[in-house]
Motif scaffolding. Sequence first.
Motif, PDB file in Angstrom:
ATOM      1  N   TRP A  93     -19.693   0.013 -75.295  1.00 30.58           N
ATOM      2  CA  TRP A  93     -19.571   0.088 -76.758  1.00 30.58           C
ATOM      3  C   TRP A  93     -19.600   1.536 -77.221  1.00 30.58           C
ATOM      4  N   VAL A  94     -20.494   2.334 -76.632  1.00 31.16           N
ATOM      5  CA  VAL A  94     -20.583   3.747 -76.998  1.00 31.16           C
ATOM      6  C   VAL A  94     -19.283   4.477 -76.671  1.00 31.16           C
ATOM      7  N   LEU A 170     -31.039  15.150 -78.944  1.00 27.31           N
ATOM      8  CA  LEU A 170     -31.695  14.352 -79.973  1.00 27.31           C
ATOM      9  C   LEU A 170     -33.131  14.041 -79.554  1.00 27.31           C
ATOM     10  N   HIS A 171     -34.052  14.307 -80.482  1.00 29.17           N
ATOM     11  CA  HIS A 171     -35.462  14.037 -80.228  1.00 29.17           C
ATOM     12  C   HIS A 171     -36.111  13.708 -81.565  1.00 29.17           C
ATOM     13  N   PRO A 172     -36.507  12.445 -81.795  1.00 25.67           N
ATOM     14  CA  PRO A 172     -37.014  12.053 -83.111  1.00 25.67           C
ATOM     15  C   PRO A 172     -38.342  12.698 -83.491  1.00 25.67           C
ATOM     16  N   ASN A 173     -39.132  13.144 -82.512  1.00 24.69           N
ATOM     17  CA  ASN A 173     -40.457  13.686 -82.820  1.00 24.69           C
ATOM     18  C   ASN A 173     -40.502  15.210 -82.859  1.00 24.69           C
ATOM     19  N   ARG A 174     -39.708  15.846 -82.009  1.00 20.00           N
ATOM     20  CA  ARG A 174     -39.765  17.303 -81.919  1.00 20.00           C
ATOM     21  C   ARG A 174     -38.608  18.003 -82.602  1.00 20.00           C
ATOM     22  N   GLY A 175     -37.581  17.241 -82.951  1.00 20.71           N
ATOM     23  CA  GLY A 175     -36.369  17.861 -83.466  1.00 20.71           C
ATOM     24  C   GLY A 175     -36.508  18.378 -84.889  1.00 20.71           C
ATOM     25  N   HIS A 176     -35.602  19.245 -85.246  1.00 21.28           N
ATOM     26  CA  HIS A 176     -35.506  19.776 -86.600  1.00 21.28           C
ATOM     27  C   HIS A 176     -34.179  19.324 -87.185  1.00 21.28           C
ATOM     28  N   ALA A 177     -34.165  19.120 -88.489  1.00 22.43           N
ATOM     29  CA  ALA A 177     -32.926  18.732 -89.148  1.00 22.43           C
ATOM     30  C   ALA A 177     -31.906  19.858 -89.035  1.00 22.43           C
ATOM     31  N   ALA A 178     -30.648  19.477 -88.799  1.00 27.17           N
ATOM     32  CA  ALA A 178     -29.594  20.481 -88.683  1.00 27.17           C
ATOM     33  C   ALA A 178     -29.312  21.120 -90.031  1.00 27.17           C
ATOM     34  N   LYS A 179     -29.223  22.431 -90.065  1.00 32.04           N
ATOM     35  CA  LYS A 179     -28.887  23.142 -91.285  1.00 32.04           C
ATOM     36  C   LYS A 179     -27.413  23.532 -91.233  1.00 32.04           C
ATOM     37  N   PRO A 180     -26.742  23.491 -92.383  1.00 32.90           N
ATOM     38  CA  PRO A 180     -25.314  23.831 -92.395  1.00 32.90           C
ATOM     39  C   PRO A 180     -25.058  25.245 -91.880  1.00 32.90           C
ATOM     40  N   GLU A 224     -27.525   3.239 -78.537  1.00 30.17           N
ATOM     41  CA  GLU A 224     -26.125   3.010 -78.845  1.00 30.17           C
ATOM     42  C   GLU A 224     -25.786   3.328 -80.303  1.00 30.17           C
ATOM     43  N   THR A 225     -26.801   3.467 -81.149  1.00 34.14           N
ATOM     44  CA  THR A 225     -26.571   3.822 -82.551  1.00 34.14           C
ATOM     45  C   THR A 225     -26.530   5.336 -82.735  1.00 34.14           C
ATOM     46  N   ALA A 226     -27.398   6.040 -82.034  1.00 33.46           N
ATOM     47  CA  ALA A 226     -27.527   7.492 -82.206  1.00 33.46           C
ATOM     48  C   ALA A 226     -26.213   8.252 -82.028  1.00 33.46           C
ATOM     49  N   PRO A 227     -25.415   7.965 -80.981  1.00 39.53           N
ATOM     50  CA  PRO A 227     -24.174   8.743 -80.836  1.00 39.53           C
ATOM     51  C   PRO A 227     -23.187   8.506 -81.966  1.00 39.53           C
ATOM     52  N   ILE A 228     -23.143   7.292 -82.501  1.00 36.83           N
ATOM     53  CA  ILE A 228     -22.219   6.995 -83.592  1.00 36.83           C
ATOM     54  C   ILE A 228     -22.616   7.788 -84.830  1.00 36.83           C
ATOM     55  N   VAL A 229     -23.902   7.814 -85.114  1.00 35.82           N
ATOM     56  CA  VAL A 229     -24.391   8.567 -86.266  1.00 35.82           C
ATOM     57  C   VAL A 229     -24.158  10.066 -86.059  1.00 35.82           C
ATOM     58  N   ALA A 230     -24.509  10.568 -84.881  1.00 37.56           N
ATOM     59  CA  ALA A 230     -24.377  12.001 -84.606  1.00 37.56           C
ATOM     60  C   ALA A 230     -22.922  12.452 -84.701  1.00 37.56           C
ATOM     61  N   LEU A 231     -22.009  11.685 -84.107  1.00 37.19           N
ATOM     62  CA  LEU A 231     -20.602  12.054 -84.145  1.00 37.19           C
ATOM     63  C   LEU A 231     -20.057  12.017 -85.570  1.00 37.19           C
ATOM     64  N   SER A 232     -20.502  11.044 -86.347  1.00 40.64           N
ATOM     65  CA  SER A 232     -20.054  10.955 -87.739  1.00 40.64           C
ATOM     66  C   SER A 232     -20.540  12.148 -88.554  1.00 40.64           C
ATOM     67  N   VAL A 233     -21.796  12.549 -88.324  1.00 40.72           N
ATOM     68  CA  VAL A 233     -22.347  13.706 -89.030  1.00 40.72           C
ATOM     69  C   VAL A 233     -21.578  14.973 -88.651  1.00 40.72           C
TER      70      VAL A 233
END
Length: 247
Positions: A93-94, A170-180, A224-233
């Motif tokens: 699916w990915v 991708l790391h939900p606990n240690r990551g930082h939001a991407a800045k433009p 399987e959700t994370a790559p779809i979201v990341a690629l869309s962003v």
Amino acid sequence: MRVPRIYLDAALAEGATLPLSAERLNYLKNVLRLRDGQAVRVFDGQNLEADATLNLGKREASLVIGRVVMHSVESPLQIHLLQAMGKGEKMDWVIQKAVELGVTRITPVATERSIVDLKGERADKRHARFSDIAIGACEQSGRNVLPRIDPIVSLNDALAQTDATLKWVLHPNRGHAAKPFVARPENVAILIGPEGGLSGHEIEVAIASGFMPLTLGPRVLRTETAPIVALSVLQMQWGDFSFECAD
């Protein structure tokens, strides 16, 4: 009626008659129910596409190639997805959705917590399946360039084979939001873990290889959700996604 699209691993030249394999014949005749003389659109995986006419016999078939043109729908941003192997059909699916979203390269990665552990002939068969899924996704989505689908490799090998302007894990606990960023990067690599996530050691290895921790928000996404979201962003930020509102 929408004209069906198929991939042909052959040189496209106007006026040429190209034979179809048994697999392609079965798909056009028995799945799509096409008849002799119907129109088909073909592409060669290298940005060329052409109109063609189906020449259907009892046991064999060919396509008569019409006008050949170069037509690209590729994103200006090259995206390399390093995706940890998931169980069941999640990886299939990915692969399919990532290709639809314009990914340039996909590297399936075996990690410490990957539930699927394929080696030898089984790994080769799975890689062949991934390649077939990518072709089908290109046929459906209108892409004329086949993305690169790597064989299944270890995390260390995947990291060593990655060269990109920006590299994220991708790391939900240690990551930082991407800045433009002011300027669009030439290419981006993003590493996504399996169902149980990447181990702490694997995160450190990725960081040592130049990957920056990244979070996509406060919620934990499935593998399987994370790559779809990341690629869309990424496509929205630097690629070819845009919102167009009707009048």
